[in-house]
Design a protein around this motif. Sequence first.
Motif, PDB file in Angstrom:
ATOM      1  N   TRP A  89       0.832  -1.202   0.000  1.00 59.60           N
ATOM      2  CA  TRP A  89       0.000   0.000   0.000  1.00 59.60           C
ATOM      3  C   TRP A  89       0.870   1.257   0.000  1.00 59.60           C
ATOM      4  O   TRP A  89       0.612   2.202  -0.750  1.00 59.60           O
ATOM      5  CB  TRP A  89      -0.911  -0.020   1.218  1.00 59.60           C
ATOM      6  CG  TRP A  89      -2.081   0.921   1.134  1.00 59.60           C
ATOM      7  CD1 TRP A  89      -3.346   0.634   0.727  1.00 59.60           C
ATOM      8  CD2 TRP A  89      -2.084   2.315   1.485  1.00 59.60           C
ATOM      9  NE1 TRP A  89      -4.147   1.753   0.788  1.00 59.60           N
ATOM     10  CE2 TRP A  89      -3.389   2.804   1.252  1.00 59.60           C
ATOM     11  CE3 TRP A  89      -1.120   3.194   1.965  1.00 59.60           C
ATOM     12  CZ2 TRP A  89      -3.754   4.116   1.488  1.00 59.60           C
ATOM     13  CZ3 TRP A  89      -1.479   4.520   2.198  1.00 59.60           C
ATOM     14  CH2 TRP A  89      -2.784   4.962   1.960  1.00 59.60           C
ATOM     15  N   LEU A  90       1.904   1.275   0.822  1.00 57.00           N
ATOM     16  CA  LEU A  90       2.789   2.440   0.882  1.00 57.00           C
ATOM     17  C   LEU A  90       3.511   2.663  -0.444  1.00 57.00           C
ATOM     18  O   LEU A  90       3.697   3.807  -0.876  1.00 57.00           O
ATOM     19  CB  LEU A  90       3.806   2.263   2.013  1.00 57.00           C
ATOM     20  CG  LEU A  90       3.259   2.373   3.435  1.00 57.00           C
ATOM     21  CD1 LEU A  90       4.318   1.937   4.443  1.00 57.00           C
ATOM     22  CD2 LEU A  90       2.810   3.801   3.727  1.00 57.00           C
ATOM     23  N   ALA A  91       3.924   1.586  -1.079  1.00 57.85           N
ATOM     24  CA  ALA A  91       4.608   1.721  -2.369  1.00 57.85           C
ATOM     25  C   ALA A  91       3.666   2.268  -3.435  1.00 57.85           C
ATOM     26  O   ALA A  91       4.081   3.038  -4.314  1.00 57.85           O
ATOM     27  CB  ALA A  91       5.168   0.366  -2.801  1.00 57.85           C
ATOM     28  N   GLU A  92       2.399   1.895  -3.358  1.00 55.14           N
ATOM     29  CA  GLU A  92       1.427   2.324  -4.363  1.00 55.14           C
ATOM     30  C   GLU A  92       1.080   3.801  -4.224  1.00 55.14           C
ATOM     31  O   GLU A  92       0.880   4.507  -5.211  1.00 55.14           O
ATOM     32  CB  GLU A  92       0.161   1.472  -4.226  1.00 55.14           C
ATOM     33  CG  GLU A  92      -0.894   1.727  -5.285  1.00 55.14           C
ATOM     34  CD  GLU A  92      -0.487   1.234  -6.660  1.00 55.14           C
ATOM     35  OE1 GLU A  92      -1.066   1.701  -7.643  1.00 55.14           O
ATOM     36  OE2 GLU A  92       0.426   0.386  -6.757  1.00 55.14           O
ATOM     37  N   TYR A  93       1.045   4.293  -2.998  1.00 56.53           N
ATOM     38  CA  TYR A  93       0.590   5.667  -2.766  1.00 56.53           C
ATOM     39  C   TYR A  93       1.660   6.491  -2.050  1.00 56.53           C
ATOM     40  O   TYR A  93       1.388   7.228  -1.104  1.00 56.53           O
ATOM     41  CB  TYR A  93      -0.715   5.650  -1.969  1.00 56.53           C
ATOM     42  CG  TYR A  93      -1.774   4.832  -2.660  1.00 56.53           C
ATOM     43  CD1 TYR A  93      -2.368   5.277  -3.839  1.00 56.53           C
ATOM     44  CD2 TYR A  93      -2.137   3.576  -2.183  1.00 56.53           C
ATOM     45  CE1 TYR A  93      -3.303   4.509  -4.510  1.00 56.53           C
ATOM     46  CE2 TYR A  93      -3.075   2.797  -2.848  1.00 56.53           C
ATOM     47  CZ  TYR A  93      -3.651   3.274  -4.010  1.00 56.53           C
ATOM     48  OH  TYR A  93      -4.571   2.509  -4.679  1.00 56.53           O
ATOM     49  N   GLU A  94       2.893   6.367  -2.536  1.00 55.35           N
ATOM     50  CA  GLU A  94       4.012   7.029  -1.892  1.00 55.35           C
ATOM     51  C   GLU A  94       3.913   8.554  -1.983  1.00 55.35           C
ATOM     52  O   GLU A  94       4.519   9.264  -1.178  1.00 55.35           O
ATOM     53  CB  GLU A  94       5.326   6.562  -2.522  1.00 55.35           C
ATOM     54  CG  GLU A  94       5.413   6.824  -4.030  1.00 55.35           C
ATOM     55  CD  GLU A  94       6.673   6.233  -4.638  1.00 55.35           C
ATOM     56  OE1 GLU A  94       7.520   5.766  -3.863  1.00 55.35           O
ATOM     57  OE2 GLU A  94       6.789   6.244  -5.879  1.00 55.35           O
ATOM     58  N   TRP A  95       3.110   9.065  -2.914  1.00 56.48           N
ATOM     59  CA  TRP A  95       2.990  10.519  -3.067  1.00 56.48           C
ATOM     60  C   TRP A  95       2.453  11.169  -1.796  1.00 56.48           C
ATOM     61  O   TRP A  95       2.740  12.343  -1.537  1.00 56.48           O
ATOM     62  CB  TRP A  95       2.071  10.855  -4.243  1.00 56.48           C
ATOM     63  CG  TRP A  95       0.651  10.383  -4.112  1.00 56.48           C
ATOM     64  CD1 TRP A  95       0.138   9.205  -4.560  1.00 56.48           C
ATOM     65  CD2 TRP A  95      -0.435  11.072  -3.485  1.00 56.48           C
ATOM     66  NE1 TRP A  95      -1.196   9.109  -4.273  1.00 56.48           N
ATOM     67  CE2 TRP A  95      -1.581  10.242  -3.607  1.00 56.48           C
ATOM     68  CE3 TRP A  95      -0.571  12.299  -2.846  1.00 56.48           C
ATOM     69  CZ2 TRP A  95      -2.823  10.603  -3.100  1.00 56.48           C
ATOM     70  CZ3 TRP A  95      -1.812  12.671  -2.346  1.00 56.48           C
ATOM     71  CH2 TRP A  95      -2.924  11.827  -2.468  1.00 56.48           C
ATOM     72  N   ILE A  96       1.696  10.434  -1.001  1.00 59.35           N
ATOM     73  CA  ILE A  96       1.065  11.024   0.181  1.00 59.35           C
ATOM     74  C   ILE A  96       2.114  11.562   1.143  1.00 59.35           C
ATOM     75  O   ILE A  96       1.969  12.642   1.710  1.00 59.35           O
ATOM     76  CB  ILE A  96       0.190   9.977   0.892  1.00 59.35           C
ATOM     77  CG1 ILE A  96      -0.876   9.457  -0.069  1.00 59.35           C
ATOM     78  CG2 ILE A  96      -0.450  10.553   2.137  1.00 59.35           C
ATOM     79  CD1 ILE A  96      -1.564   8.220   0.438  1.00 59.35           C
ATOM     80  N   GLY A  97       3.177  10.806   1.337  1.00 52.19           N
ATOM     81  CA  GLY A  97       4.207  11.239   2.275  1.00 52.19           C
ATOM     82  C   GLY A  97       5.219  12.190   1.685  1.00 52.19           C
ATOM     83  O   GLY A  97       6.056  12.737   2.418  1.00 52.19           O
ATOM     84  N   ASP A  98       5.159  12.404   0.383  1.00 57.53           N
ATOM     85  CA  ASP A  98       6.162  13.245  -0.276  1.00 57.53           C
ATOM     86  C   ASP A  98       5.735  14.693  -0.427  1.00 57.53           C
ATOM     87  O   ASP A  98       6.545  15.548  -0.808  1.00 57.53           O
ATOM     88  CB  ASP A  98       6.489  12.684  -1.669  1.00 57.53           C
ATOM     89  CG  ASP A  98       7.171  11.321  -1.593  1.00 57.53           C
ATOM     90  OD1 ASP A  98       7.735  11.009  -0.534  1.00 57.53           O
ATOM     91  OD2 ASP A  98       7.116  10.581  -2.586  1.00 57.53           O
ATOM     92  N   LEU A  99       4.477  15.000  -0.175  1.00 57.10           N
ATOM     93  CA  LEU A  99       3.963  16.345  -0.443  1.00 57.10           C
ATOM     94  C   LEU A  99       3.722  17.128   0.840  1.00 57.10           C
ATOM     95  O   LEU A  99       3.159  16.608   1.795  1.00 57.10           O
ATOM     96  CB  LEU A  99       2.654  16.254  -1.235  1.00 57.10           C
ATOM     97  CG  LEU A  99       2.712  15.547  -2.594  1.00 57.10           C
ATOM     98  CD1 LEU A  99       1.341  15.528  -3.225  1.00 57.10           C
ATOM     99  CD2 LEU A  99       3.712  16.235  -3.513  1.00 57.10           C
ATOM    100  N   ASN A 100       4.146  18.388   0.849  1.00 54.28           N
ATOM    101  CA  ASN A 100       3.853  19.262   1.981  1.00 54.28           C
ATOM    102  C   ASN A 100       2.421  19.784   1.929  1.00 54.28           C
ATOM    103  O   ASN A 100       1.844  20.146   2.947  1.00 54.28           O
ATOM    104  CB  ASN A 100       4.823  20.453   1.998  1.00 54.28           C
ATOM    105  CG  ASN A 100       6.229  20.048   2.391  1.00 54.28           C
ATOM    106  OD1 ASN A 100       6.418  19.133   3.193  1.00 54.28           O
ATOM    107  ND2 ASN A 100       7.224  20.707   1.808  1.00 54.28           N
ATOM    108  N   ASP A 101       1.861  19.819   0.703  1.00 53.26           N
ATOM    109  CA  ASP A 101       0.524  20.385   0.518  1.00 53.26           C
ATOM    110  C   ASP A 101      -0.277  19.440  -0.380  1.00 53.26           C
ATOM    111  O   ASP A 101      -0.538  19.743  -1.539  1.00 53.26           O
ATOM    112  CB  ASP A 101       0.656  21.782  -0.111  1.00 53.26           C
ATOM    113  CG  ASP A 101      -0.676  22.512  -0.229  1.00 53.26           C
ATOM    114  OD1 ASP A 101      -1.639  22.088   0.442  1.00 53.26           O
ATOM    115  OD2 ASP A 101      -0.755  23.494  -0.989  1.00 53.26           O
TER     116      ASP A 101
END
Length: 745
Positions: A203-215
Amino acid sequence: MNVVRALLLLVGVLPSLLCHATAHATAQDDDSYDAWTAVFDAMSPGWNGAEDGDDLPPLISPEDLLLIRDLGSDFGRVPTDAERAALDRLSVLMPLLEDATATRPFTAPVDEADGWFALLPHLSGIRAASQTMNAFANRDVADGNYGGAMDWVGRMLQSGGQVAQDEYFISSLVGAALARSSGGSMDWLIGRGVVDRAMAADWLAEYEWIGDLNDPFSLANAMAKERRVMVNELGLIADALDAGVESERLAMLESVMGEAVLGDVSSDEIRAELTTLDGYFDDMEAALADPDRGRALETLQAIDDEIAASDPPLLTAGLLPDLVQLMNVVTSVERDMADRLRLLEGLASGRLQPAALRNPAILWLELGARFEELPAKVQIAGLRILDLFPDSPRARYRLQDSTVETDPDELLRDDPDADAAETIWLTGLDSIGPSLTTLALDAAAIDPEDFKAGTDGAGPAILNAELERFRAAGLGLLIDAHAHLDLAEHLSSDGPDSMDAEVQRQIAVDEIASVIALARGLISDASLSHILIASDLIHRLADLLESPQARDIWTDDVHRDRLMTAITSIPRLPALGLAEAREADLDRLVRHLFSRSNGDSPAFDAIERLNTLSADAIYHIAAASESIQIVPADTWFDESLAPETVRERSTPTEIGSDEGYRPLRLLASLDEVLDAGLIAIESPEMRDAFTSARTRWRVAPTAGRDALMRLQGRTPPLIGVRGSEALNRVADLDRVARDARDAGR
C-alpha cells in the motif's frame, strides 16, 4: 457546480462533505481525467452537459447507487442481500474505477478564463464513485478479502488527491473529504489488526505521493488561482460599470450577495477594494503555502480579524471563504494521514505487529515495561529529576527488598553535581532512547478511543502490574523530556538557533505530546485507577510545561501548535470523568462480587444497594478484593522488615535476568500515584475480609453490604479531588498556550 457558487457556499458545504466519512500503475505520467470520464458516462450520461448523452441509459442503475450509498458511509457493516445484489450489478464499474485511479495526475478541462462561470461537474461524480469504492471495500471485508479492501481504500484516497489538482478551494475541500472518508475505512482495517506487513508495504509503495507532499490538497495553488479569478472577474465588472453596460457577472454577484449589500457600487470602489485586497492576497498565499500549519492559521485568523474590522466594510469580503475553517479541516485531515502513514510504516518495517494496532494499551504496556527494567541507578536518577524519590527508611527498604546490586546509601545519597541526575539518565538511555520515543509516537498515533485495559473480567483493576506499567510509561517519557529540555538549554549557549538544541527540543515535544495521548487513553477507558494515573501525569506534565526549561518550545510556532493541539484533545470531563469511572468500576465490582451467582437475587439488587457509595469507597472495596489496603503513609513502616545488609548476589548478565537480581521497578510503583500522603500495601487480611463479606451478601444482603462498607477505609477523599485538580491544571495549560500564542503574534 460553477466556481462562484462553490466559492460562496464553501462554508455551508463543509459539514455535508465531512460527515461521510492491487493494480499498479504502468504509466504514472498519464493523466487520469479521460479514464474518469468513462466512469461518469457509465454512472450518469450527460453529466457534462453534452446533449448526445441525455437520451442514453446509464450503464448502472441510479437506484443501485442509492441503495449502496449508506453502505459506503458505514464501513464495516455487513452488506444486506439487496446490497450484495446491487454490488454485483455495479461490478461493471470496477475495471473503470481501477483504470481511473491507476495514476495520480488529473487535469479536468476547466478553463480559468471562464471565471465564475467555470463548471466542475466531475466533483459530484467522483464523490459518488468514492462511496461506491467504499462499498466494494465493505464487501471485501465481509468476504475476508482484506487485501482487496485495502486496495479500494487506497483508490478512494487517490481520487481525493486527484480532484485537489483542480486548484480550486472547493476541489481541495472535496479532496480532503474523500481522504477523510478513506482514512476512516483504513482506521477500521488497521484497528482490527487485519493489515499485515506485506499489505502495508504494498500500500505504501502504491501511494508514496502522500508522504512526499507538503501540501497534498493543493491549498497554496488553489489560493493563487482563486485570486486570479477574483481579480479578473471584478475587473470585468468594473469595466462594464465604466461602459454603462449590463454585466451578467454583476448580476450573478447580486444574486448571491444580495442587491442591498452591493448597493450602487461604482467601478472606482471595486478597483479600490482590489488594491486593498492585494496585500491580503499576498499574505493569504504565503500562509497557505506555509508548512507550519499552526503559524498559517494564526496568519489567516489575523487577516480575517482585520478584514472584519475594516471601515467601511470591504464589499468583496463576502467573496472570501472562511479560510481559517478550511485550513483547520485540511490540517486535521493531513495530521490524521500522517498518523496513519506512521502506523503503516511501522507495520511494513516489522516495528509494529497487527495486534498492537487494535489497542494502543498494548504498546503503552510495552513501553512501561522497558522503562521499569532500567538499571536502579538510572531509575533513581530519573525520579530525582522529577523530585519524586525521598531519602527515607521506606525508600531504603524498597531498594534492599529489590536486591539491587549497589549499596542503597550510594544510590540514595545527594550528588554535589546538580546535573548528575540528567547525565546519569541520558547516559543510561543513550542506546535505547530513540527506540523508546518511537514506541511512544506509535502508541500515540492510534486512536485513544481504542484504549482498553483490564478487560479480563476479573474485577475492577486497582493496583496491578498492568496499571503500574502505564504509569512507568508516562513518568519515563516526562523524565526524558525534562532531561532533553535541560540539555537543550545548555546547548543554546552556543546560540539561540543551535540545531543541536532544536533536536533536543523536538524529542521533548514528541514525548510530551505522547504523554498527553496516554492520559487521553486512560481517561477514555473509564476506571477510577485510570483517573488517578492520568491526574498524576497531567500534574507533572503541567509542572514541566510551566517550567523555565519549556520556554523555548512555547516560543516556537511549530512546537506550540503541536502542544496546543494535543492539550485541546484532553477531554474536559468533570474530575476527568469521575462519574463515568465510578459507574464502570461499580459495575465491574458487582460482576466480581456475584460472578458465580448465576442469577441469584443478590445479583439483581447489588447495584441499587451499592449505588450510594462514593467513588473512594468503591475504590477501597475493589482494592480489598485484590488484597490491597490504602493507608496513610506515615502510619506504616515496619523497620524490622528491612534487611540490614544487601544480599549476596552475582553480577547480572542482562537487565531482567534471573541470574543475580530482579529489576528495581521504581518508575512503575504506584505508591506515590496515590499522593495525598497515601500508600498502597499488600494485605491478605483485606482479601479475606472481602471474601467473607461476599459470602455473607449471598445469604444476608444487608449484613454483607455492611461488611463491605467497613472495607472502605478512613482516608481523606482522593479520586475526585485529584481529578478536579488535574482538570484545573489542564485549564492552566490552555492559558499558558494562549498567552504564548498571543505573545508570538
